[in-house]
Design a protein around this motif. Structure first.
Motif, PDB file in Angstrom:
ATOM      1  N   GLY A  16       0.831  -1.214   0.000  1.00 52.14           N
ATOM      2  CA  GLY A  16       0.000   0.000   0.000  1.00 52.14           C
ATOM      3  C   GLY A  16       0.858   1.254   0.000  1.00 52.14           C
ATOM      4  O   GLY A  16       0.474   2.268   0.587  1.00 52.14           O
ATOM      5  N   VAL A  17       2.022   1.175  -0.639  1.00 54.81           N
ATOM      6  CA  VAL A  17       3.079   2.200  -0.620  1.00 54.81           C
ATOM      7  C   VAL A  17       3.596   2.392   0.816  1.00 54.81           C
ATOM      8  O   VAL A  17       3.301   3.388   1.490  1.00 54.81           O
ATOM      9  N   SER A  18       4.308   1.360   1.238  1.00 55.65           N
ATOM     10  CA  SER A  18       5.012   1.405   2.544  1.00 55.65           C
ATOM     11  C   SER A  18       4.090   1.626   3.743  1.00 55.65           C
ATOM     12  O   SER A  18       4.472   2.284   4.707  1.00 55.65           O
TER      13      SER A  18
ATOM     14  N   ASN B  98      -4.332  13.236   9.940  1.00 53.67           N
ATOM     15  CA  ASN B  98      -4.985  12.100   9.267  1.00 53.67           C
ATOM     16  C   ASN B  98      -4.157  11.429   8.179  1.00 53.67           C
ATOM     17  O   ASN B  98      -4.436  10.302   7.811  1.00 53.67           O
ATOM     18  N   SER B  99      -3.214  12.162   7.612  1.00 54.05           N
ATOM     19  CA  SER B  99      -2.550  11.648   6.414  1.00 54.05           C
ATOM     20  C   SER B  99      -1.161  12.252   6.292  1.00 54.05           C
ATOM     21  O   SER B  99      -0.795  13.169   7.061  1.00 54.05           O
ATOM     22  N   GLY B 100      -0.426  11.774   5.291  1.00 54.14           N
ATOM     23  CA  GLY B 100       0.899  12.314   5.031  1.00 54.14           C
ATOM     24  C   GLY B 100       0.834  13.769   4.585  1.00 54.14           C
ATOM     25  O   GLY B 100       1.569  14.627   5.083  1.00 54.14           O
ATOM     26  N   ALA B 101      -0.058  14.040   3.647  1.00 49.14           N
ATOM     27  CA  ALA B 101      -0.165  15.415   3.135  1.00 49.14           C
ATOM     28  C   ALA B 101      -0.516  16.378   4.264  1.00 49.14           C
ATOM     29  O   ALA B 101       0.024  17.481   4.351  1.00 49.14           O
ATOM     30  N   GLU B 102      -1.391  15.946   5.163  1.00 53.95           N
ATOM     31  CA  GLU B 102      -1.783  16.845   6.262  1.00 53.95           C
ATOM     32  C   GLU B 102      -0.618  17.041   7.234  1.00 53.95           C
ATOM     33  O   GLU B 102      -0.457  18.128   7.810  1.00 53.95           O
TER      34      GLU B 102
ATOM     35  N   ALA C 238      10.879  15.480  -5.496  1.00 59.96           N
ATOM     36  CA  ALA C 238      10.347  15.145  -4.172  1.00 59.96           C
ATOM     37  C   ALA C 238       8.833  14.989  -4.262  1.00 59.96           C
ATOM     38  O   ALA C 238       8.180  15.685  -5.029  1.00 59.96           O
ATOM     39  N   TYR C 239       8.296  14.095  -3.451  1.00 63.89           N
ATOM     40  CA  TYR C 239       6.845  13.985  -3.330  1.00 63.89           C
ATOM     41  C   TYR C 239       6.466  14.124  -1.863  1.00 63.89           C
ATOM     42  O   TYR C 239       7.017  13.423  -1.003  1.00 63.89           O
ATOM     43  N   HIS C 240       5.505  15.028  -1.581  1.00 60.74           N
ATOM     44  CA  HIS C 240       5.106  15.243  -0.194  1.00 60.74           C
ATOM     45  C   HIS C 240       3.590  15.216  -0.015  1.00 60.74           C
ATOM     46  O   HIS C 240       3.104  15.556   1.058  1.00 60.74           O
ATOM     47  N   GLY C 241       2.847  14.855  -1.062  1.00 60.57           N
ATOM     48  CA  GLY C 241       1.401  14.805  -0.920  1.00 60.57           C
ATOM     49  C   GLY C 241       0.717  15.618  -2.001  1.00 60.57           C
ATOM     50  O   GLY C 241       1.375  16.276  -2.816  1.00 60.57           O
ATOM     51  N   SER C 242      -0.615  15.609  -1.973  1.00 64.81           N
ATOM     52  CA  SER C 242      -1.370  16.129  -3.103  1.00 64.81           C
ATOM     53  C   SER C 242      -2.339  17.258  -2.740  1.00 64.81           C
ATOM     54  O   SER C 242      -3.214  17.597  -3.527  1.00 64.81           O
TER      55      SER C 242
ATOM     56  N   VAL D  52      12.672  17.831   3.218  1.00 60.08           N
ATOM     57  CA  VAL D  52      13.412  16.841   2.433  1.00 60.08           C
ATOM     58  C   VAL D  52      13.026  15.421   2.851  1.00 60.08           C
ATOM     59  O   VAL D  52      12.781  15.161   4.032  1.00 60.08           O
ATOM     60  N   GLU D  53      12.951  14.530   1.872  1.00 64.22           N
ATOM     61  CA  GLU D  53      12.859  13.106   2.184  1.00 64.22           C
ATOM     62  C   GLU D  53      14.303  12.628   2.356  1.00 64.22           C
ATOM     63  O   GLU D  53      15.099  12.768   1.426  1.00 64.22           O
ATOM     64  N   PRO D  54      14.655  12.058   3.486  1.00 64.43           N
ATOM     65  CA  PRO D  54      16.050  11.617   3.644  1.00 64.43           C
ATOM     66  C   PRO D  54      16.452  10.610   2.563  1.00 64.43           C
ATOM     67  O   PRO D  54      17.612  10.598   2.135  1.00 64.43           O
TER      68      PRO D  54
ATOM     69  N   PHE E 288      12.190  16.711   8.016  1.00 63.06           N
ATOM     70  CA  PHE E 288      12.339  15.416   7.325  1.00 63.06           C
ATOM     71  C   PHE E 288      10.955  14.848   7.042  1.00 63.06           C
ATOM     72  O   PHE E 288      10.119  14.772   7.948  1.00 63.06           O
ATOM     73  N   ASP E 289      10.744  14.416   5.822  1.00 63.50           N
ATOM     74  CA  ASP E 289       9.545  13.669   5.462  1.00 63.50           C
ATOM     75  C   ASP E 289       9.925  12.191   5.465  1.00 63.50           C
ATOM     76  O   ASP E 289      10.541  11.700   4.521  1.00 63.50           O
ATOM     77  N   GLU E 290       9.555  11.515   6.568  1.00 65.18           N
ATOM     78  CA  GLU E 290       9.830  10.066   6.668  1.00 65.18           C
ATOM     79  C   GLU E 290       8.526   9.282   6.522  1.00 65.18           C
ATOM     80  O   GLU E 290       8.350   8.223   7.120  1.00 65.18           O
ATOM     81  N   ILE E 291       7.637   9.847   5.727  1.00 59.16           N
ATOM     82  CA  ILE E 291       6.328   9.227   5.554  1.00 59.16           C
ATOM     83  C   ILE E 291       6.472   7.869   4.863  1.00 59.16           C
ATOM     84  O   ILE E 291       5.778   6.912   5.187  1.00 59.16           O
ATOM     85  N   GLN E 292       7.412   7.780   3.951  1.00 57.08           N
ATOM     86  CA  GLN E 292       7.609   6.501   3.247  1.00 57.08           C
ATOM     87  C   GLN E 292       8.733   5.662   3.881  1.00 57.08           C
ATOM     88  O   GLN E 292       8.716   4.441   3.818  1.00 57.08           O
ATOM     89  N   THR E 293       9.714   6.319   4.494  1.00 55.90           N
ATOM     90  CA  THR E 293      10.870   5.565   5.010  1.00 55.90           C
ATOM     91  C   THR E 293      10.705   5.131   6.458  1.00 55.90           C
ATOM     92  O   THR E 293      11.485   4.310   6.951  1.00 55.90           O
TER      93      THR E 293
ATOM     94  N   ALA F 203       3.593   9.211   8.498  1.00 55.39           N
ATOM     95  CA  ALA F 203       2.243   8.755   8.104  1.00 55.39           C
ATOM     96  C   ALA F 203       2.397   7.314   7.621  1.00 55.39           C
ATOM     97  O   ALA F 203       3.274   6.600   8.108  1.00 55.39           O
ATOM     98  N   LYS F 204       1.604   6.901   6.673  1.00 56.77           N
ATOM     99  CA  LYS F 204       1.667   5.549   6.101  1.00 56.77           C
ATOM    100  C   LYS F 204       1.751   4.468   7.192  1.00 56.77           C
ATOM    101  O   LYS F 204       0.760   4.207   7.848  1.00 56.77           O
ATOM    102  N   ALA F 205       2.904   3.858   7.432  1.00 55.12           N
ATOM    103  CA  ALA F 205       2.982   2.750   8.397  1.00 55.12           C
ATOM    104  C   ALA F 205       2.712   3.212   9.832  1.00 55.12           C
ATOM    105  O   ALA F 205       2.498   2.374  10.715  1.00 55.12           O
TER     106      ALA F 205
END
Ligand SMILES: Cc1ncc(COP(=O)(O)O)c(C=O)c1O
Length: 396
Positions: A46-48, A106-110, A134-138, A185-187, A218-223, A247-249
């Motif tokens: 589900g994307v990490s 509620n979410s990564g973007a938020e 970089a991707y940080h949300g929509s 930044v996403e590390p 740091f955006d560690e939403i995926q890592t 977020a995510k996990a």
């Protein structure tokens, strides 16, 4: 079944003209199943998100127990809710000082929105710096710091006073100045196609931010939560940001986001005016209970350390195949580079036929993703790689 698909296309808002359209009946561990009983191996999580595996009994039990006790009571920040307090405390204990105040959303973007607003409040500056690819949300704010024009152009005007630097380019760091409120930044860049930082890059970024008084986010939403081979990638590089986005996990499969900072910085939201970020469902008790159970599971089973070994095994088993140009990796987040988008699209088709769910990356359409639940076993990895070589890579 056909009716459901028609209703899906007609009544569920669509994100593209080519949805995967696989109907899910149930999911367990690294697998999910269609109503006809077809098994898929989940190489995306589900994307990490599903780091502890689908249907993890510890998480399911925590969700059911909390739903029975209470669900939503009041908007975020007013009530003392045990799952939220326990989860925030556990996260704070894991993180280096001064990261000890967790603001749940509620979410990564938020989480990204909250972090950007907080940096503006604290520094009284407006410029926001981020990186290409970089991707940080929509949402509008998160899109303003997204590093790929193709997805963004149709939504302008976005936030003013943003600046994009080249990731891993030391020279560009000079553009961070006394005008800069924060650098996001996403590390390890995820949607850029798994791009780890160059040696010394995050340290240099930290030093530059400190020198000019800009906050480092740091955006560690995926890592986060073991994916990178450490509980958080910041441990890998020994760099502590001023604000950390999660977020995510974080939610163990339930929707949850957070940004974490020092009490001093977080105080910016409390007064003059108060209610600096308002969120009804942020830190929902069921999501916090699920996230806490998942985090405990990751720690008890040492999944973060295992992620590094498991990722390395995937890399070793696939890297020498002639169809593979290179493998970029951080823990159990891999990009298998095929060198051309036509080859990737063919690989995606073959992966699907062979019963694997993979995906490419928003800013990299020449590589496919391998980021299964961290609970995948060594035997399953060997099985997957043999199968992928035979049914996918050999046929490219
Ligand atoms: C690094 C990163 N930041 C932020 C987000 C946005 O998270 P969400 O989709 O929960 O808003 C994502 C989602 O893919 C992400 O990968």
């Amino acid at each position: 079944m056909e009716i459901l698909r028609k209703q899906f296309l007609r009544h569920v808002g669509q994100t593209s003209d080519a949805p995967l359209m696989i109907e899910v009946a149930r999911a367990e561990g690294i697998y999910f199943y269609t109503p006809e009983g077809r098994q898929y191996v989940d190489l995306v999580s589900g994307v990490s998100v599903s780091n502890v595996g689908h249907g993890n009994p510890a998480v399911v039990e925590a969700v059911c127990a909390q739903a029975r006790d209470y669900m939503h009571i009041m908007v975020y920040g007013e009530m003392v809710e045990r799952p939220q307090v326990k989860y925030a405390t556990t996260i704070a204990e894991l993180l280096p000082a001064p990261l000890e105040s967790v603001y749940f959303v509620n979410s990564g973007a938020e989480a990204v929105e909250g972090a950007l607003k907080l940096a503006k409040r604290y520094t009284h500056r407006t410029e926001i710096v981020s990186f290409l690819n970089a991707y940080h949300g929509s949402t509008h704010g998160a899109m303003s710091v997204m590093g790929g024009e193709a997805f963004v152009g149709a939504y302008r005007p976005l936030l003013p006073d943003t600046r994009k630097l080249r990731y891993n380019c030391f020279e560009d760091l000079a553009q961070i100045t006394e005008r800069t409120a924060c650098v996001l930044v996403e590390p390890v860049q995820g949607e850029g196609g798994v791009r780890p930082p160059a040696a010394g890059f995050l340290e240099a970024l930290r030093a530059r931010c400190s020198a000019v008084g800009a906050l480092l986010i740091f955006d560690e939403i995926q890592t986060g939560f073991g994916r990178s081979g450490e509980m958080f990638a910041l441990f890998k590089y020994g760099v502590t940001p001023d604000i950390l986005c999660l977020a995510k996990a974080l939610g163990g499969g339930m929707p949850l986001g957070a940004f974490v900072s020092s009490n001093e910085i977080m105080a910016g939201f409390r007064s003059d005016p108060p209610l600096g970020h308002i969120t009804t469902f942020g830190g929902h008790p069921v999501c916090c209970a699920a996230g806490l159970a998942a985090l405990e599971y990751i720690r008890e089973h040492d999944l973060a350390r295992q992620a590094e070994a498991k990722g390395r095994l995937f890399e070793e088993l696939l890297k020498d195949h002639p169809a593979v140009v290179e493998i970029r990796r951080s823990g159990l987040l891999l990009a298998v580079e095929l060198g051309a988008s036509e080859r990737l699209f063919r690989a995606m088709e073959l992966l699907g036929k062979a019963g694997y769910l993979s995906d490419w990356f928003l800013f990299c359409d020449t590589a496919f993703r391998i980021s299964p639940p961290l609970t995948i076993t060594e035997e399953q990895i060997r099985e997957c790689c043999a199968d992928i070589c035979e049914k996918v890579l050999n046929r490219l």
